[in-house]
Design an enzyme around this catalytic site. Structure first.
Site, mmCIF file in Angstrom:
data_model
loop_
_atom_site.group_PDB
_atom_site.id
_atom_site.type_symbol
_atom_site.label_atom_id
_atom_site.label_comp_id
_atom_site.label_asym_id
_atom_site.label_seq_id
_atom_site.Cartn_x
_atom_site.Cartn_y
_atom_site.Cartn_z
ATOM 1 N N ASP A 21 6.673 -17.440 -26.451
ATOM 2 C CA ASP A 21 5.792 -18.392 -27.127
ATOM 3 C C ASP A 21 6.598 -19.453 -27.873
ATOM 4 O O ASP A 21 6.379 -20.655 -27.710
ATOM 5 C CB ASP A 21 4.893 -17.653 -28.127
ATOM 6 C CG ASP A 21 3.472 -17.460 -27.611
ATOM 7 O OD1 ASP A 21 2.991 -18.336 -26.869
ATOM 8 O OD2 ASP A 21 2.841 -16.453 -27.965
ATOM 9 N N GLU A 73 0.159 -23.959 -31.022
ATOM 10 C CA GLU A 73 -0.309 -22.665 -31.516
ATOM 11 C C GLU A 73 0.648 -22.061 -32.545
ATOM 12 O O GLU A 73 0.230 -21.316 -33.433
ATOM 13 C CB GLU A 73 -0.475 -21.699 -30.342
ATOM 14 C CG GLU A 73 -1.109 -20.378 -30.724
ATOM 15 C CD GLU A 73 -1.392 -19.500 -29.528
ATOM 16 O OE1 GLU A 73 -2.136 -18.513 -29.691
ATOM 17 O OE2 GLU A 73 -0.889 -19.786 -28.424
ATOM 18 N N ASP A 129 -0.749 -24.771 -25.386
ATOM 19 C CA ASP A 129 -0.715 -23.308 -25.475
ATOM 20 C C ASP A 129 0.518 -22.862 -24.698
ATOM 21 O O ASP A 129 0.526 -22.898 -23.462
ATOM 22 C CB ASP A 129 -1.972 -22.677 -24.880
ATOM 23 C CG ASP A 129 -2.104 -21.208 -25.243
ATOM 24 O OD1 ASP A 129 -1.084 -20.604 -25.629
ATOM 25 O OD2 ASP A 129 -3.216 -20.663 -25.145
ATOM 26 N N ILE A 179 1.984 -19.950 -24.173
ATOM 27 C CA ILE A 179 1.676 -18.850 -23.255
ATOM 28 C C ILE A 179 0.222 -18.459 -23.484
ATOM 29 O O ILE A 179 -0.132 -17.910 -24.527
ATOM 30 C CB ILE A 179 2.554 -17.606 -23.467
ATOM 31 C CG1 ILE A 179 3.983 -17.871 -23.024
ATOM 32 C CG2 ILE A 179 2.013 -16.428 -22.647
ATOM 33 C CD1 ILE A 179 4.833 -16.630 -22.971
ATOM 34 N N ASP A 180 -0.605 -18.771 -22.514
ATOM 35 C CA ASP A 180 -1.999 -18.341 -22.549
ATOM 36 C C ASP A 180 -2.097 -17.099 -21.664
ATOM 37 O O ASP A 180 -1.725 -17.140 -20.487
ATOM 38 C CB ASP A 180 -2.896 -19.461 -22.025
ATOM 39 C CG ASP A 180 -4.371 -19.153 -22.206
ATOM 40 O OD1 ASP A 180 -4.712 -18.413 -23.149
ATOM 41 O OD2 ASP A 180 -5.185 -19.658 -21.413
ATOM 42 N N THR A 237 -1.265 -13.504 -23.044
ATOM 43 C CA THR A 237 -0.054 -12.773 -23.439
ATOM 44 C C THR A 237 0.049 -11.399 -22.780
ATOM 45 O O THR A 237 1.140 -10.987 -22.379
ATOM 46 C CB THR A 237 0.007 -12.629 -24.970
ATOM 47 O OG1 THR A 237 -1.182 -11.988 -25.443
ATOM 48 C CG2 THR A 237 0.129 -13.986 -25.635
ATOM 49 N N HIS A 245 -11.749 -10.368 -24.642
ATOM 50 C CA HIS A 245 -11.938 -11.792 -24.438
ATOM 51 C C HIS A 245 -13.283 -12.119 -23.802
ATOM 52 O O HIS A 245 -13.569 -13.274 -23.545
ATOM 53 C CB HIS A 245 -10.829 -12.347 -23.534
ATOM 54 C CG HIS A 245 -9.490 -12.319 -24.204
ATOM 55 N ND1 HIS A 245 -8.325 -12.605 -23.525
ATOM 56 C CD2 HIS A 245 -9.130 -12.041 -25.482
ATOM 57 C CE1 HIS A 245 -7.307 -12.506 -24.362
ATOM 58 N NE2 HIS A 245 -7.773 -12.161 -25.547
ATOM 59 N N LYS A 247 -7.795 -18.916 -14.796
ATOM 60 C CA LYS A 247 -9.192 -18.827 -14.348
ATOM 61 C C LYS A 247 -9.767 -20.211 -14.054
ATOM 62 O O LYS A 247 -10.512 -20.397 -13.092
ATOM 63 C CB LYS A 247 -10.034 -18.094 -15.390
ATOM 64 C CG LYS A 247 -9.697 -16.618 -15.547
ATOM 65 C CD LYS A 247 -10.681 -15.902 -16.458
ATOM 66 C CE LYS A 247 -10.525 -16.285 -17.900
ATOM 67 N NZ LYS A 247 -9.220 -15.865 -18.486
ATOM 68 N N ARG A 307 -16.863 -17.630 -20.456
ATOM 69 C CA ARG A 307 -16.206 -17.059 -21.637
ATOM 70 C C ARG A 307 -17.315 -16.941 -22.684
ATOM 71 O O ARG A 307 -17.607 -17.893 -23.411
ATOM 72 C CB ARG A 307 -15.061 -17.932 -22.124
ATOM 73 C CG ARG A 307 -14.286 -17.269 -23.288
ATOM 74 C CD ARG A 307 -13.017 -18.033 -23.575
ATOM 75 N NE ARG A 307 -12.337 -17.589 -24.774
ATOM 76 C CZ ARG A 307 -11.202 -16.892 -24.808
ATOM 77 N NH1 ARG A 307 -10.641 -16.520 -23.663
ATOM 78 N NH2 ARG A 307 -10.632 -16.565 -25.934
ATOM 79 N N ASP A 355 -6.814 -23.542 -25.864
ATOM 80 C CA ASP A 355 -7.221 -22.542 -24.877
ATOM 81 C C ASP A 355 -8.089 -23.124 -23.764
ATOM 82 O O ASP A 355 -8.358 -22.422 -22.772
ATOM 83 C CB ASP A 355 -7.996 -21.414 -25.557
ATOM 84 C CG ASP A 355 -7.094 -20.462 -26.323
ATOM 85 O OD1 ASP A 355 -5.965 -20.224 -25.868
ATOM 86 O OD2 ASP A 355 -7.515 -19.965 -27.386
#
Length: 348
Positions: free
Chosen positions: A60, A83, A139, A141-142, A144, A234, A261, A275, A288
């Site tokens: 990150d 982030e 972001d 690392i989306d 993790t 999530h 996604k 989501r 995100d």
């Protein structure tokens, strides 16, 4: 920029966000290389058994340092909504982590960065966002847990101008280039600029070939499939099941972490991304969703919150005016929104 701008053919006229597009691709590819280096060096069977998240923490910080350093080089006046900040890397307590971050950051930059430069780059991501001017959102690392499992994660970068996303890049190091060949070549970069369409290219492969991507053409929701999170925290899979029943969906969901996604739906691997809010208090972060949002739209799809309202990226660092996310192709989008509304029954 390593010839990135020459990767696509342009006429002599000025192309909207041409330089920004090329720089964003360079930044995301560089950060993706850092993440892969962290995984190879630091993720072991022992870290997975102990549920040790320290490797993803290193990735990150390192990815954010790399991206912010590149953005500062080309666009020194552009603020960044990121982030991370460097507070956990300071002092003696942060020494071990700090040293790892600096080491890994320097695997992906052309000119070595000092510790001070790495920390300064990370802290460039503290902008508050807003409705005027231009700023980037990152972001590093989306996804993790997907990263730690060696599955799907993404590096996501977007440019917001006057409160609207104008450019998005998502790097997916572990996503198959062709989902019909899941064990085939992996590594996808998706990119979209407002009114220019959405494209994919092989990640960190210097052939510079881009192909346009489009959402599916499914016209009846009963023939559609969901793309859902792997992590139960999530998403509300129970509500998703009710929505699937209303839509007549029986196909097995495609499950993956991160903004991969969005890429999967944008290129027609799945038809719907939901989501759903887990509780009434949770507020989505702009990093995100910003890049994925424009990639879906430029691929011919539509995106909204669970009430059918467009995502509002002008509110600062969060999507405080929205709850949840719905993305689908335009043919079935309205039907999906109505099914979501009926299921949630004004919960949010």
């Amino acid at each position: 920029m390593s010839g990135l701008i020459s990767a696509r053919f342009y006429s002599a006229r000025v192309v909207y966000l041409e330089k920004e597009r090329a720089v964003a691709i360079e930044a995301v590819e560089s950060a993706s290389r850092v993440c892969e280096a962290v995984f190879k060096r630091l993720v072991t069977d022992e870290t997975l058994t102990k549920k040790d998240k320290s490797p993803v923490t290193v990735a990150d910080f390192s990815a954010q340092a790399v991206v912010n350093n590149i953005l500062e080089k080309y666009f020194p006046n552009d603020p960044i909504v990121g982030e991370e900040d460097s507070k956990d890397l300071l002092g003696e307590e942060g020494r071990v982590l700090r040293e790892k971050v600096v080491e890994l950051t320097n695997t992906a930059v052309n000119t070595p960065m000092s510790t001070e430069e790495v920390l300064k780059a990370i802290d460039r991501g503290q902008y508050a966002g807003g409705s005027t001017g231009r700023h980037w959102t990152l972001d590093p690392i989306d996804g993790t847990k997907g990263f730690l499992r060696g599955e799907q994660f993404a590096v996501c970068l977007a440019l917001i101008i006057d409160g609207k996303v104008r450019l998005g890049v998502v790097g997916c190091p572990n996503l198959p280039y062709d989902m019909s060949q899941p064990e085939g070549e992996k590594g996808v970069l998706a990119v979209a600029v407002e009114k220019q369409g959405a494209f994919q290219r092989k990640l960190n492969v210097k052939d510079f070939i881009e192909t346009p991507i489009f959402v599916s053409i499914v016209e009846d929701s009963c023939n559609a499939s969901f793309c859902e999170s792997v992590e139960a925290g999530h998403a509300n899979h129970g509500d998703s099941a009710k929505i699937a029943e209303l839509l007549g969906i029986t196909k097995q969901s495609v499950r993956m972490d991160s903004q991969c996604k969005y890429v999967a739906v944008a290129r027609g691997d799945a038809d719907i991304y939901l989501r759903l809010p887990v509780d009434s208090k949770y507020v989505e972060k702009i990093w995100d969703h910003a890049a994925g949002n424009i990639i879906i739209q430029e691929a011919g799809g539509q995106v909204s919150d669970v009430n059918g309202e467009p995502l509002d990226f002008s509110q600062g660092r969060t999507l405080s005016a929205n709850k949840g996310v719905i993305a689908a192709n335009a043919n079935i989008f309205g039907t999906v929104v109505e099914a979501v509304k009926a299921t949630l029954s004004n919960k949010f």
